[in-house]
Scaffold this active site. Structure first.
Site, PDB file in Angstrom:
ATOM      1  N   LYS A  65      44.549  49.879  30.609  1.00 39.37           N
ATOM      2  CA  LYS A  65      44.872  50.470  31.918  1.00 39.37           C
ATOM      3  C   LYS A  65      45.348  51.912  31.767  1.00 39.37           C
ATOM      4  O   LYS A  65      45.094  52.739  32.636  1.00 39.37           O
ATOM      5  CB  LYS A  65      45.881  49.607  32.668  1.00 39.37           C
ATOM      6  N   LYS A  84      38.732  43.410  39.223  1.00 38.34           N
ATOM      7  CA  LYS A  84      38.898  43.909  40.599  1.00 38.34           C
ATOM      8  C   LYS A  84      38.818  45.414  40.650  1.00 38.34           C
ATOM      9  O   LYS A  84      38.324  46.002  41.597  1.00 38.34           O
ATOM     10  CB  LYS A  84      40.299  43.545  41.120  1.00 38.34           C
ATOM     11  N   LYS A 128      34.897  43.150  31.028  1.00 35.12           N
ATOM     12  CA  LYS A 128      35.397  42.019  31.831  1.00 35.12           C
ATOM     13  C   LYS A 128      35.121  42.276  33.308  1.00 35.12           C
ATOM     14  O   LYS A 128      35.232  43.418  33.768  1.00 35.12           O
ATOM     15  CB  LYS A 128      36.921  41.935  31.600  1.00 35.12           C
TER      16      LYS A 128
HETATM   17  N1  AQP Z   1      36.893  38.284  34.261  1.00 33.11           N
HETATM   18  C1  AQP Z   1      37.737  37.264  34.248  1.00 33.11           C
HETATM   19  N2  AQP Z   1      37.358  36.063  33.733  1.00 33.11           N
HETATM   20  C2  AQP Z   1      38.215  34.997  33.724  1.00 33.11           C
HETATM   21  N3  AQP Z   1      39.482  35.063  34.234  1.00 33.11           N
HETATM   22  C3  AQP Z   1      39.887  36.236  34.755  1.00 33.11           C
HETATM   23  N4  AQP Z   1      41.039  36.626  35.328  1.00 33.11           N
HETATM   24  C4  AQP Z   1      40.946  37.938  35.688  1.00 33.11           C
HETATM   25  N5  AQP Z   1      39.740  38.421  35.369  1.00 33.11           N
HETATM   26  C5  AQP Z   1      39.047  37.392  34.785  1.00 33.11           C
HETATM   27  C6  AQP Z   1      42.187  35.746  35.542  1.00 33.11           C
HETATM   28  O1  AQP Z   1      42.464  35.731  36.940  1.00 33.11           O
HETATM   29  C7  AQP Z   1      43.867  35.541  37.119  1.00 33.11           C
HETATM   30  C8  AQP Z   1      44.364  36.537  38.132  1.00 33.11           C
HETATM   31  O2  AQP Z   1      44.179  37.836  37.599  1.00 33.11           O
HETATM   32  P1  AQP Z   1      45.155  39.008  38.005  1.00 33.11           P
HETATM   33  O3  AQP Z   1      45.080  39.179  39.462  1.00 33.11           O
HETATM   34  O4  AQP Z   1      46.492  38.730  37.443  1.00 33.11           O
HETATM   35  O5  AQP Z   1      44.664  40.322  37.331  1.00 33.11           O
HETATM   36  P2  AQP Z   1      43.872  40.673  36.037  1.00 33.11           P
HETATM   37  O6  AQP Z   1      43.992  39.615  34.996  1.00 33.11           O
HETATM   38  O7  AQP Z   1      44.296  42.033  35.604  1.00 33.11           O
HETATM   39  O8  AQP Z   1      42.408  40.655  36.656  1.00 33.11           O
HETATM   40  P3  AQP Z   1      41.496  41.795  37.206  1.00 33.11           P
HETATM   41  O9  AQP Z   1      40.544  41.178  38.144  1.00 33.11           O
HETATM   42  O10 AQP Z   1      40.916  42.528  36.058  1.00 33.11           O
HETATM   43  O11 AQP Z   1      42.432  42.722  38.074  1.00 33.11           O
HETATM   44  P4  AQP Z   1      42.767  44.266  37.924  1.00 33.11           P
HETATM   45  O12 AQP Z   1      41.439  44.957  37.904  1.00 33.11           O
HETATM   46  O13 AQP Z   1      43.597  44.569  39.123  1.00 33.11           O
HETATM   47  O14 AQP Z   1      43.512  44.404  36.646  1.00 33.11           O
HETATM   48  C9  AQP Z   1      44.524  35.682  35.765  1.00 33.11           C
HETATM   49  O15 AQP Z   1      44.860  34.409  35.270  1.00 33.11           O
HETATM   50  C10 AQP Z   1      43.459  36.310  34.911  1.00 33.11           C
HETATM   51  O16 AQP Z   1      43.552  35.949  33.552  1.00 33.11           O
END
Ligand code: AQP
Length: 331
Positions: free
Chosen positions: A114, A199, A196
């Site tokens: 990040k 969002k 990955k």
């Molecule tokens: N690509 C993924 N595959 C499987 N699991 C995933 N998770 C996130 N991306 C994947 C799981 O979703 C849960 C909620 O995620 P989060 O909202 O805590 O944020 P994150 O892990 O940082 O996911 P993002 O989508 O990549 O968000 P941003 O872009 O905002 O950082 C968690 O259990 C996560 O492991």
């Protein structure tokens, strides 16, 4: 009656939730309520580590709450709440900060990723994110944390922090375990299987949002990148794109990957597989999307769920903070 073991997990209202969040985490949360005492949280303080427009954050928080309900989590059975409504999360974070080695935080992959992505805003919160997450988990004597693979390191850190605190002040926190579903632990971008699904990815074609219409879903799978050759085989090293599509297929159909491979053994290419996959995802999301639409029409109900959830969580959190404050000499 012996009390059930506790589960805690959270989701950030940091953008549109996608099928990676769903398959890797949220979809698995409702069934856990049969075996565990579950607490699920919309972690809005976490989302602030990347700049969010206030009106968008407000909207996304409602969206995330509606997502949890539409995914089948029953607020009568499990606690659902919004992180910032339970102030003890920030109180415990401060205390845990004082036992967390800086070097541990600097090692975190998500921080490094990040910080690279958001060079203009490498704030202290981004570094401290895992300590807030440790507080979320440890505050509720959590036994297990169902998450995607990307959060494994943070749950490990929660264990390190719990151990440090317990060694210094006496047994206070339970060391949590992660629950990671192997098949859907890391859903990758449809346009670049080395990244990955996320969002915050600017490339919207790579990310299938839970709110995408059937035609948008079909279009994204149609354009999804594939690997060379025409064999539909699971091998993340040799066939990363097809392996990712197989994981999504398996996640939505409930079929094991080897059964899907067998079904397409004689396929002449990827086209039919991708068409079928799109339909499986469209129908796999239909019920969720219908319920989501209904919940999203009803902010009054969402406010009630959040309020009741915060009240229940606060009772537990206050009790834990009393014990923590006694341990460290603040009470
Ligand atoms: N690509 C993924 N595959 C499987 N699991 C995933 N998770 C996130 N991306 C994947 C799981 O979703 C849960 C909620 O995620 P989060 O909202 O805590 O944020 P994150 O892990 O940082 O996911 P993002 O989508 O990549 O968000 P941003 O872009 O905002 O950082 C968690 O259990 C996560 O492991």
């Amino acid at each position: 009656m012996a009390s059930m073991k506790r589960i805690f997990s959270g989701v950030q209202p940091s953008g549109n939730l996608h099928i990676g969040n769903y398959l890797g985490a949220i979809k698995n949360w409702a069934p856990l309520a049969n075996e565990y005492d579950c607490i699920y949280c919309v972690v809005d303080w976490h989302a602030l580590t990347v700049f969010q427009k206030p009106e968008t954050l407000r909207e996304n928080t409602y969206n995330a709450l509606a997502t949890l309900l539409a995914a089948g989590i029953n607020p009568e059975k499990s606690i659902i709440f919004i992180q910032s409504h339970v102030k003890e999360h920030s109180e415990l974070t401060w205390i845990l900060n004082t036992v967390t080695p800086l070097s541990e935080l600097e090692k975190m992959t998500q921080f490094k990723d990040k910080a690279r992505k958001h060079k203009e805003n490498i704030n202290a919160g981004l570094l401290d994110y895992p300590v807030l997450m440790a507080a979320d988990i440890l505050l509720y004597d959590t036994e297990a944390v169902p998450v995607g693979e990307d959060q494994r390191q943070h749950v490990e850190l929660a264990r390190v922090v719990a151990r440090k605190f317990n060694n210094l002040y006496g047994e206070t926190f339970k060391e949590p375990q992660e629950i990671i579903r192997k098949e859907a632990a890391r859903i990758m971008s449809l346009s670049d299987p080395s990244r990955k699904m996320s969002k915050s990815d600017n490339d919207s074609a790579g990310c299938v949002n839970l709110s995408d219409s059937p035609d948008e879903i079909r279009d994204k799978f149609k354009k999804a990148v594939t690997d060379s050759g025409k064999e539909i085989r699971y091998s993340p090293a040799e066939k990363p794109a097809i392996s990712n599509l197989l994981a999504i297929y398996s996640g939505f159909s409930g079929k094991p990957i080897n059964e899907i491979e067998a079904k397409y053994k004689n396929a002449e290419g990827y086209a039919q597989f991708k068409l079928d996959l799109a339909e499986i995802v469209v129908s796999g999301l239909a019920d969720f999307q219908k319920k989501y639409g209904e919940f999203r029409q009803n902010n009054k109900f969402l406010d009630e769920v959040a309020k009741t959830g915060a009240e229940k969580a606060t009772l537990l959190a206050e009790k834990k903070m009393e014990a923590v404050n006694k341990r460290i000499g603040l009470a």
